[in-house]
Enzyme design. Structure first.
Site, short mmCIF file in Angstrom:
data_model
loop_
_atom_site.label_atom_id
_atom_site.label_comp_id
_atom_site.label_asym_id
_atom_site.label_seq_id
_atom_site.Cartn_x
_atom_site.Cartn_y
_atom_site.Cartn_z
N TRP A 103 0.82 -1.22 0.00
CA TRP A 103 0.00 0.00 0.00
C TRP A 103 0.85 1.25 0.00
O TRP A 103 0.55 2.21 -0.74
CB TRP A 103 -1.01 -0.01 1.15
CG TRP A 103 -2.09 -1.01 0.91
CD1 TRP A 103 -2.37 -2.11 1.66
CD2 TRP A 103 -3.02 -1.04 -0.19
NE1 TRP A 103 -3.42 -2.81 1.09
CE2 TRP A 103 -3.83 -2.18 -0.03
CE3 TRP A 103 -3.25 -0.21 -1.31
CZ2 TRP A 103 -4.85 -2.51 -0.93
CZ3 TRP A 103 -4.27 -0.54 -2.20
CH2 TRP A 103 -5.05 -1.68 -2.01
N ASP A 173 -1.74 6.76 6.12
CA ASP A 173 -2.79 5.87 5.66
C ASP A 173 -3.11 4.90 6.80
O ASP A 173 -2.34 3.99 7.09
CB ASP A 173 -2.31 5.12 4.42
CG ASP A 173 -3.34 4.15 3.86
OD1 ASP A 173 -4.41 3.98 4.47
OD2 ASP A 173 -3.06 3.55 2.79
N LYS A 197 -12.42 -1.43 6.01
CA LYS A 197 -11.64 -2.34 6.85
C LYS A 197 -12.16 -2.29 8.28
O LYS A 197 -12.69 -3.26 8.79
CB LYS A 197 -10.15 -1.95 6.83
CG LYS A 197 -9.31 -2.38 5.63
CD LYS A 197 -9.93 -2.27 4.29
CE LYS A 197 -9.09 -2.75 3.14
NZ LYS A 197 -8.07 -1.84 2.66
C1 LIG Z 1 -7.46 -1.38 1.39
C2 LIG Z 1 -6.38 -0.38 1.54
C3 LIG Z 1 -6.20 0.67 0.62
C4 LIG Z 1 -7.04 0.81 -0.62
O1 LIG Z 1 -8.34 1.07 -0.32
P1 LIG Z 1 -9.43 1.34 -1.46
O2 LIG Z 1 -10.54 1.92 -0.68
O3 LIG Z 1 -9.74 0.02 -2.08
O4 LIG Z 1 -8.85 2.28 -2.44
C5 LIG Z 1 -5.18 1.57 0.85
N1 LIG Z 1 -4.39 1.47 1.92
C6 LIG Z 1 -4.53 0.48 2.83
C7 LIG Z 1 -3.61 0.43 4.01
C8 LIG Z 1 -5.53 -0.47 2.66
O5 LIG Z 1 -5.68 -1.44 3.56
#
Ligand SMILES: *Cc1c(COP(=O)(O)O)cnc(C)c1O
Length: 361
Positions: A103, A173, A197
């Site tokens: 990511w 993030d 998540k």
């Molecule tokens: C799932 C995830 C993303 C991407 O998320 P989307 O909503 O599918 O764009 C980005 N960063 C992390 C840490 C993730 O777990």
């Protein structure tokens, strides 16, 4: 009668059963108004109240200081990868990024489309099984910001410390570990998280951004991607993801009823402790991540013989332990154990893993 399985999906992930039941009870007729939340105007008093309550509950849960805006936007966490440089990286500037896995690497690749990106540190030399200490980072002078990912959802690598960058804003993030344990929001310039998540359904991204960072977007930044536009319009410059916002609000209420983030952290600590302890004690299963960087939320593990993977997964499904297959890029298994996955689910998983090891170990 429906029986809910234990769901270890990485995302979209398990939601609290109580929340789903409440949404079900309110689906046709929200609080006697004769319509569902999906059918309301986002400008109605009813929906504005839902939206404001959700924001306030999130602020309470994370103790968000008053000089931060909380935004509810769309496009997934992936859109943030472009939105961040468009808002915060001047065309002649430089931004620091830390590479700890898939990511954070995606964030780097996207940011490079917009300017000068310095990869200040990378876990690549340690096969992404450990996080380089800040003493080894090569930070730029006058960086516009430093970006990192608190929890690598695929690799199962998580920071248990916060980088110190002085006046350089930290942007992080937190898609897969927001609300799983307390964080001091005031240490960050911006926190963002895709909802699917650890918050609610997909289609929604929560952004928590310090006010003084707003208003710096490039003139070429699309209106919809300017955080200031979202902030000035209460995240309703256009139609928001109303139902996801509402459902996330129910999750925030549920979290408060559980005792908030501190209480979740206690349960989450115990969940991961039991699972890693068993993995480490077994001959059949392995998790290669260094102990101090192991994720509390996503636990990848391999079987000593990959030929057993399919057997393991079908046996798990028979026991209603769902979505344990590892990410397609790395294989093996992964148990995602977010807030909505109860301790009993971990115990059921460990029971199954033990029985499987006895039979096949
Ligand atoms: C799932 C995830 C993303 C991407 O998320 P989307 O909503 O599918 O764009 C980005 N960063 C992390 C840490 C993730 O777990």
């Amino acid at each position: 009668m429906t029986t809910r399985a234990y769901n270890f999906c990485a995302g979209p992930a398990a939601l609290p059963e109580e929340v789903l039941k409440q949404a079900q009870a309110e689906l046709l007729d929200w609080q006697g108004r004769g319509l569902s939340v999906m059918e309301m105007s986002h400008r109605s008093d009813e929906f504005v109240a839902i939206a404001e309550t959700a924001e306030q509950d999130l602020r309470d849960l994370m103790q968000v200081p008053d000089n931060y805006k909380v935004l509810f936007v769309q496009g997934g966490a992936s859109q943030q990868f472009a939105q961040i440089p468009l808002n915060f990286l001047p065309e002649d500037g430089v931004a620091d990024y830390v590479d700890t896995g898939i990511w954070s690497k995606k964030a780097i690749d996207e940011a490079r489309r917009f300017g000068n990106i310095n990869v200040a540190a990378s876990a690549r030399a340690q096969d992404y099984f450990a996080i380089p200490g800040q003493n080894d980072w090569q930070l730029s002078k006058g960086a516009a910001y430093l970006h990192y990912c608190t929890n690598e959802t695929i690799g199962g690598l998580q920071f248990d410390w916060v980088p110190q960058t002085g006046d350089v804003p930290l942007i992080t993030d937190m898609s897969s570990d927001i609300l799983s344990r307390p964080v001091d929001v005031s240490q960050f310039g911006m926190i963002y998280a895709g909802a699917q998540k650890n918050i609610g359904p997909s289609g929604l991204v929560v952004v928590i951004v310090r006010e003084d960072l707003l208003g710096r977007a490039r003139s070429s930044c699309p209106t919809m991607l300017d955080y200031k536009v979202a902030a000035d319009n209460g995240s309703m410059f256009n139609t928001p993801a109303c139902f996801s916002w509402y459902l996330s609000g129910l999750v925030f209420k549920w979290l408060k009823a559980q005792g908030g983030v501190e209480a979740m952290a206690r349960v989450n600590h115990e969940k991961q402790r039991r699972l890693y302890e068993y993995i480490d004690s077994s001959e059949l299963y392995n998790n290669p991540v260094s102990r101090s960087a192991r994720s509390w939320m996503n636990v990848p593990f391999t079987l000593a013989d990959a030929a057993l993977d399919k057997v393991f997964l079908s046996g798990a499904e028979e026991r209603r332990l769902l979505n344990l297959k590892g990410h397609r890029s790395v294989g093996g298994m992964r148990a995602s154990i977010y807030n909505a996955v109860p301790l009993e689910a971990i115990d059921a998983l460990i029971d199954y893993m033990k029985a499987f090891e006895k039979e096949h170990g």
